[in-house]
Design an enzyme around this catalytic site. Structure first.
Site, PDB file in Angstrom:
ATOM      1  N   HIS A   8      81.558 121.389  30.314  1.00  0.00           N
ATOM      2  CA  HIS A   8      81.568 120.145  30.933  1.00  0.00           C
ATOM      3  C   HIS A   8      82.023 119.182  30.238  1.00  0.00           C
ATOM      4  O   HIS A   8      81.186 118.623  29.273  1.00  0.00           O
ATOM      5  CB  HIS A   8      80.167 120.054  31.383  1.00  0.00           C
ATOM      6  CG  HIS A   8      79.834 118.931  32.333  1.00  0.00           C
ATOM      7  ND1 HIS A   8      78.975 117.685  32.157  1.00  0.00           N
ATOM      8  CD2 HIS A   8      80.540 118.606  33.625  1.00  0.00           C
ATOM      9  CE1 HIS A   8      78.918 117.061  32.972  1.00  0.00           C
ATOM     10  NE2 HIS A   8      79.994 117.431  34.166  1.00  0.00           N
ATOM     11  N   ARG A   9      82.959 118.262  30.417  1.00  0.00           N
ATOM     12  CA  ARG A   9      83.434 117.218  29.543  1.00  0.00           C
ATOM     13  C   ARG A   9      83.608 117.715  28.174  1.00  0.00           C
ATOM     14  O   ARG A   9      83.544 116.971  27.233  1.00  0.00           O
ATOM     15  CB  ARG A   9      82.707 116.035  29.649  1.00  0.00           C
ATOM     16  CG  ARG A   9      82.091 115.511  31.185  1.00  0.00           C
ATOM     17  CD  ARG A   9      81.369 114.370  31.103  1.00  0.00           C
ATOM     18  NE  ARG A   9      80.628 114.292  32.266  1.00  0.00           N
ATOM     19  CZ  ARG A   9      79.683 113.579  32.623  1.00  0.00           C
ATOM     20  NH1 ARG A   9      79.257 112.584  31.944  1.00  0.00           N
ATOM     21  NH2 ARG A   9      79.250 113.344  33.919  1.00  0.00           N
ATOM     22  N   GLU A  35      86.030 121.775  31.756  1.00  0.00           N
ATOM     23  CA  GLU A  35      86.088 121.020  32.723  1.00  0.00           C
ATOM     24  C   GLU A  35      86.304 119.413  32.133  1.00  0.00           C
ATOM     25  O   GLU A  35      85.659 119.112  31.251  1.00  0.00           O
ATOM     26  CB  GLU A  35      84.849 120.877  33.550  1.00  0.00           C
ATOM     27  CG  GLU A  35      84.768 120.312  34.842  1.00  0.00           C
ATOM     28  CD  GLU A  35      84.277 118.901  34.711  1.00  0.00           C
ATOM     29  OE1 GLU A  35      84.342 117.846  35.731  1.00  0.00           O
ATOM     30  OE2 GLU A  35      83.719 118.260  33.574  1.00  0.00           O
ATOM     31  N   ASP A  37      87.740 115.291  33.519  1.00  0.00           N
ATOM     32  CA  ASP A  37      87.770 114.248  34.366  1.00  0.00           C
ATOM     33  C   ASP A  37      89.114 113.379  34.246  1.00  0.00           C
ATOM     34  O   ASP A  37      89.346 112.863  33.295  1.00  0.00           O
ATOM     35  CB  ASP A  37      86.362 113.298  34.290  1.00  0.00           C
ATOM     36  CG  ASP A  37      85.308 114.221  34.777  1.00  0.00           C
ATOM     37  OD1 ASP A  37      84.898 114.770  35.538  1.00  0.00           O
ATOM     38  OD2 ASP A  37      84.205 114.233  33.581  1.00  0.00           O
ATOM     39  N   HIS A  50      85.355 109.748  32.326  1.00  0.00           N
ATOM     40  CA  HIS A  50      84.573 110.292  33.716  1.00  0.00           C
ATOM     41  C   HIS A  50      84.281 109.073  34.512  1.00  0.00           C
ATOM     42  O   HIS A  50      84.415 109.088  35.502  1.00  0.00           O
ATOM     43  CB  HIS A  50      83.202 110.711  33.244  1.00  0.00           C
ATOM     44  CG  HIS A  50      82.490 111.003  34.169  1.00  0.00           C
ATOM     45  ND1 HIS A  50      81.224 109.933  34.764  1.00  0.00           N
ATOM     46  CD2 HIS A  50      81.991 112.095  34.960  1.00  0.00           C
ATOM     47  CE1 HIS A  50      80.434 110.474  35.659  1.00  0.00           C
ATOM     48  NE2 HIS A  50      81.020 111.894  35.725  1.00  0.00           N
ATOM     49  N   GLU A 110      89.056 118.176  37.081  1.00  0.00           N
ATOM     50  CA  GLU A 110      88.446 117.154  38.310  1.00  0.00           C
ATOM     51  C   GLU A 110      88.908 115.871  38.600  1.00  0.00           C
ATOM     52  O   GLU A 110      89.112 115.181  37.640  1.00  0.00           O
ATOM     53  CB  GLU A 110      86.758 116.925  37.847  1.00  0.00           C
ATOM     54  CG  GLU A 110      86.068 116.149  39.078  1.00  0.00           C
ATOM     55  CD  GLU A 110      84.667 115.718  38.707  1.00  0.00           C
ATOM     56  OE1 GLU A 110      84.223 116.183  37.874  1.00  0.00           O
ATOM     57  OE2 GLU A 110      84.251 115.008  39.620  1.00  0.00           O
ATOM     58  N   LYS A 112      88.922 112.485  39.687  1.00  0.00           N
ATOM     59  CA  LYS A 112      87.808 111.342  39.953  1.00  0.00           C
ATOM     60  C   LYS A 112      88.503 110.412  40.923  1.00  0.00           C
ATOM     61  O   LYS A 112      88.828 109.248  40.462  1.00  0.00           O
ATOM     62  CB  LYS A 112      87.562 110.686  38.635  1.00  0.00           C
ATOM     63  CG  LYS A 112      86.249 111.671  37.784  1.00  0.00           C
ATOM     64  CD  LYS A 112      85.094 111.248  38.629  1.00  0.00           C
ATOM     65  CE  LYS A 112      83.832 112.136  37.932  1.00  0.00           C
ATOM     66  NZ  LYS A 112      83.215 112.840  38.871  1.00  0.00           N
ATOM     67  N   ASP A 230      77.044 121.581  29.418  1.00  0.00           N
ATOM     68  CA  ASP A 230      77.277 120.625  28.408  1.00  0.00           C
ATOM     69  C   ASP A 230      77.202 121.553  27.110  1.00  0.00           C
ATOM     70  O   ASP A 230      77.889 120.829  26.231  1.00  0.00           O
ATOM     71  CB  ASP A 230      76.033 119.654  28.214  1.00  0.00           C
ATOM     72  CG  ASP A 230      76.216 118.592  29.300  1.00  0.00           C
ATOM     73  OD1 ASP A 230      77.365 118.442  30.157  1.00  0.00           O
ATOM     74  OD2 ASP A 230      75.157 118.071  29.793  1.00  0.00           O
TER      75      ASP A 230
HETATM   76  O1  G3P Z   1      82.910 119.206  37.815  1.00  0.00           O
HETATM   77  C1  G3P Z   1      81.548 119.161  37.627  1.00  0.00           C
HETATM   78  C2  G3P Z   1      80.929 118.263  37.332  1.00  0.00           C
HETATM   79  O2  G3P Z   1      81.680 117.513  36.305  1.00  0.00           O
HETATM   80  C3  G3P Z   1      80.819 116.881  38.707  1.00  0.00           C
HETATM   81  O3  G3P Z   1      80.009 115.875  38.290  1.00  0.00           O
HETATM   82  O4  G3P Z   1      79.914 113.462  37.324  1.00  0.00           O
HETATM   83  O5  G3P Z   1      79.713 115.086  35.845  1.00  0.00           O
HETATM   84  O6  G3P Z   1      82.177 114.604  37.079  1.00  0.00           O
HETATM   85  P1  G3P Z   1      80.592 114.902  36.973  1.00  0.00           P
HETATM   86 MG    MG Z   2      83.452 116.076  36.061  1.00  0.00          MG
END
Ligand code: G3P
Ligand code: MG
Length: 243
Positions: A8-9, A35, A37, A50, A110, A112, A230
């Site tokens: 995640h990120r 993943e 953003d 993000h 993702e 945004k 994470d």
């Molecule tokens: O894509 C999953 C997650 O990243 C969505 O929430 O706010 O962390 O981008 P956020």
């Molecule tokens: Mg995200």
């Protein structure tokens, strides 16, 4: 199919989120995917960040949409990570795709675009993915489901995933109605039944953001398609010990 672990990120538990050091570290520890953003700069360049503002993660101030790519990429996105002996900038999507094309990673992009709609963003991102010949390794997701429909209209073979925070009554039917092949729910919405029923309807489930050992192990035992975490190293060790 075994559960896939998505960073995640990037490896954001240890490295500055949405930066190359975080992506490289995720790859090094063996994550299946990343993943990240995407937003658009003032001059229309897809950049990886993000928040709509740069304030939290960088040494700058202001909105991403009001700054040029050249301005954004000069900011320090790793200032809170003093021990990191390499530059951590806001990467462009192009930079990430160039690097990714030399790996075998899956990429969850993702978009945004729930707060600012970023006109033309879908076309730009898809074109870039096609230019790098990476379509087969990309999952597009967004909380803005109109954007996912748009992606499907531009490229009917694109894999899209509906992100959602609050429980939905019949998410697999909803996913089908917007041509999505997956749902990306907040982990609180995930049950064994949801995973099984969605899979019966050929809809993949990938939960975000899952960091607790007990939940990671539970989701793996329920054969979830993906875990967005994470700490990909830890999730991978849970996956290994479940075999
Ligand atoms: O894509 C999953 C997650 O990243 C969505 O929430 O706010 O962390 O981008 P956020
Ligand atoms: Mg995200």
């Amino acid at each position: 199919m075994s559960t896939k672990i998505f960073a995640h990120r990037g490896y954001s538990a240890k490295y500055p989120e949405n930066t190359m050091p975080a992506f490289l570290a995720a790859h090094q520890c063996g994550a299946h995917g990343i993943e990240l953003d995407v937003q658009l700069s003032k001059d229309g360049v897809p950049v990886i960040i993000h928040d709509e503002a740069v304030n939290r993660t960088t040494n700058g101030k202001g909105l991403v949409k009001d700054m040029t790519a050249s301005c954004l990429t000069k900011l320090n996105a790793g200032q809170r990570f003093k021990w990191l002996n390499r530059k951590a900038a806001i990467p462009t999507l192009e930079e990430v795709l160039d690097w990714l094309s030399k790996t075998n990673l899956i990429l969850n992009i993702e978009l945004k675009n729930s707060v600012f709609p970023y006109k033309g963003m879908e076309e730009k991102v898809i074109k870039m993915v096609h230019d790098f010949d990476l379509s087969s390794r990309i999952i597009y997701s967004s909380f803005n489901h109109d954007s996912l429909v748009k992606i499907h209209k531009i490229d009917s073979s694109a894999e899209t995933a509906a992100l959602y925070k609050k429980a939905m009554p019949v998410p697999w039917e909803y996913a089908k109605s917007i041509h999505a092949s997956a749902i990306h729910p907040h982990y609180r919405n995930v049950t064994k039944e949801l995973i099984e029923t969605a899979q019966q309807h050929h809809i993949q489930v990938r939960a975000y953001t899952v960091n607790k050992t007990k939940l990671i192990k539970q989701l793996i035992s329920w054969k979830i398609a993906g875990i967005i975490t994470d700490n990909p190293c830890h999730a991978l060790s849970c996956l290994e010990s479940s075999k």
